[in-house]
Design a protein around this motif. Structure first.
Motif, PDB file in Angstrom:
ATOM      1  N   THR A   1     101.363 -86.776   0.206  1.00 47.98           N
ATOM      2  CA  THR A   1     101.173 -85.836   1.309  1.00 47.98           C
ATOM      3  C   THR A   1      99.700 -85.755   1.707  1.00 47.98           C
ATOM      4  N   LEU A   2      98.840 -85.591   0.717  1.00 49.77           N
ATOM      5  CA  LEU A   2      97.408 -85.444   1.035  1.00 49.77           C
ATOM      6  C   LEU A   2      96.833 -86.733   1.602  1.00 49.77           C
ATOM      7  N   SER A   3      97.296 -87.842   1.065  1.00 45.41           N
ATOM      8  CA  SER A   3      96.807 -89.133   1.533  1.00 45.41           C
ATOM      9  C   SER A   3      97.244 -89.384   2.979  1.00 45.41           C
ATOM     10  N   CYS A   4      98.518 -89.067   3.275  1.00 41.53           N
ATOM     11  CA  CYS A   4      99.016 -89.215   4.650  1.00 41.53           C
ATOM     12  C   CYS A   4      98.313 -88.240   5.579  1.00 41.53           C
ATOM     13  N   LYS A   5      98.066 -87.035   5.073  1.00 40.50           N
ATOM     14  CA  LYS A   5      97.380 -86.038   5.900  1.00 40.50           C
ATOM     15  C   LYS A   5      95.966 -86.514   6.227  1.00 40.50           C
ATOM     16  N   ALA A   6      95.318 -87.118   5.233  1.00 40.63           N
ATOM     17  CA  ALA A   6      93.956 -87.628   5.473  1.00 40.63           C
ATOM     18  C   ALA A   6      93.995 -88.712   6.547  1.00 40.63           C
ATOM     19  N   ILE A   7      95.020 -89.562   6.505  1.00 40.20           N
ATOM     20  CA  ILE A   7      95.148 -90.602   7.539  1.00 40.20           C
ATOM     21  C   ILE A   7      95.411 -89.949   8.898  1.00 40.20           C
TER      22      ILE A   7
END
Lengths: 165, 235
Positions: free
Chosen positions: A121-127
């Motif tokens: 989730t955090l990684s996708c949000k960062a993208i």
């Protein structure tokens, strides 16, 4: 402290604290299936192969899990609402050096494969944050995506998109 | 590990052009990213490349909570061609249909559809959307299968079902049956409709579901509003 060894696709060994691995749905399932939690099982002698994750990526995943040790583990499908997710400063700093490179994408794919929902989730949000407020051509420029559209095609898509302006 | 090894990019300090294409992400991960974009950013994504445009168009039903108000009318002659077009567009989606699908998260859509010919259609819709509201005038036809219809709809992707006063007014027996049905489901659902007024019409909790009677009475049938919702339901 019980250690479980993870083996990356390039055959690097990573001894990891058992408790940390609860964050990964995939590894947790493997641990259960391999009876690694049983007292009679010699967990150290039974490494878990992860053929889809390279060593440098796995190292980052472990680093992330160590920082997030003890965080509540999300269950079920990822139904997070965009407005509710904020990438904490530590995670932002963690992702930032590789944000536009292949490694962040590999980390994201590894989070999906290993079923580490919070990391995914955090990684996708960062993208997704890198796209915020940008036009299609700006995103193309930032991520190095070649423009395949003719001017007429671009105009047609812009018209289709007008409703969201 | 050095920074340059981890970043995987030789020009990490460059502030503009980066050489890696995020569109190489697997479709399921790409959809996770799309879910986190607002409507405008998602639209802009369609201007990035043909692959990005196709990815957004084909995944839109997965990445947006879709709400459809389903209105049936016994006087309607046939299922709306527009809705047929909508269903046909689901695989593969076409953007002229995707735009209203994107929009339905913001505004509700009313269409008049003949009830008896439309059950299959309604169940197809239940396979692809999260929220359905049914408004049916020809309630005598619907009453026979109402509970079965609720079960079939909530057994699909749909998790939130609203019916109006004119759709059907539930008896106490109906309510018990609905509670039994939804307790056998693996997911958390919400149902809102109308029930026959009864002295037991007060707030209560049965298993994992709370039952509320907000107090509103329908002017046409006198049925009282009822809400049956899982305690952890997040609509």
């Amino acid at each position: 402290m019980v250690l479980i060894t993870l083996v990356s696709s390039d055959e690097q060994n990573f001894p990891v604290e058992r408790e940390l691995l609860k964050q990964s749905g995939t590894i947790e399932t493997l641990i259960v299936n391999m009876n690694l939690d049983d007292e009679d099982t010699d967990a150290a002698a039974m490494p878990i192969p992860l053929p889809n994750v390279k060593g440098d990526v796995l190292e980052k995943v472990i680093q992330w899990m160590e920082h997030h040790k003890g965080d509540p583990v999300k269950e079920g499908d990822n139904e997070d609402n965009n407005a509710e997710i904020v990438v904490p400063q530590w995670d932002d700093d963690f992702f930032k050096p590789a944000m536009y490179g292949s490694k962040h994408l590999e980390l994201t794919v590894a989070a999906s494969y290993l079923d580490i929902k919070n990391l995914l989730t955090l990684s996708c949000k960062a993208i997704s944050n890198t796209f915020k407020g940008k036009t299609g051509p700006q995103i193309r420029e930032e991520w190095g995506v070649p423009n395949e559209f003719t001017p007429e095609e671009e105009e047609a898509i812009r018209k289709e998109n007008e409703w969201s302006e | 590990m050095s920074l340059s090894t981890w970043t995987g990019s030789s020009d990490v300090n460059a502030s503009t052009r980066k050489p890696i294409d995020f569109l190489n992400l697997p479709q399921n991960v790409l959809e996770d990213v799309f879910k986190l974009l607002d409507d405008r950013s998602l639209s802009q994504m369609r201007e990035v490349s043909k692959f990005a445009k196709n990815s957004v168009d084909s995944s839109i039903l997965n990445v947006r909570k879709t709400e459809i108000l389903y209105e049936a009318d016994s006087e309607a002659a046939s299922v709306s061609s527009e809705w047929h077009h909508f269903i046909q567009s689901v695989a593969p989606p076409k953007f002229n249909c995707i735009i209203p699908v994107l929009k339905v998260s913001k505004q509700k859509i009313f269409r008049k559809i003949l009830f008896i010919d439309s059950i299959k259609f309604l169940l197809n819709v239940a396979d692809i959307v999260d929220v359905i509201s049914i408004y049916v005038l020809n309630k005598s036809e619907l009453a026979r299968i109402f509970i079965t219809l609720i079960r079939e709809i909530l057994n699909r992707r749909c998790t939130e079902l609203h019916t109006c006063e004119m759709t059907h007014v539930l008896s106490q027996h109906d309510i018990k049956t609905i509670l039994k049905i939804i307790h056998t489901m693996d997911k958390k659902v919400s149902f809102a409709g109308y029930a026959i007024p009864h002295e037991s019409n007060v707030y209560s909790k049965v298993g994992a579901y709370q039952i509320e009677y907000p107090g509103y009475r329908g002017p046409r049938t006198g049925g009282t509003e009822i809400s049956i919702k899982h305690v952890d339901f997040e609509g």
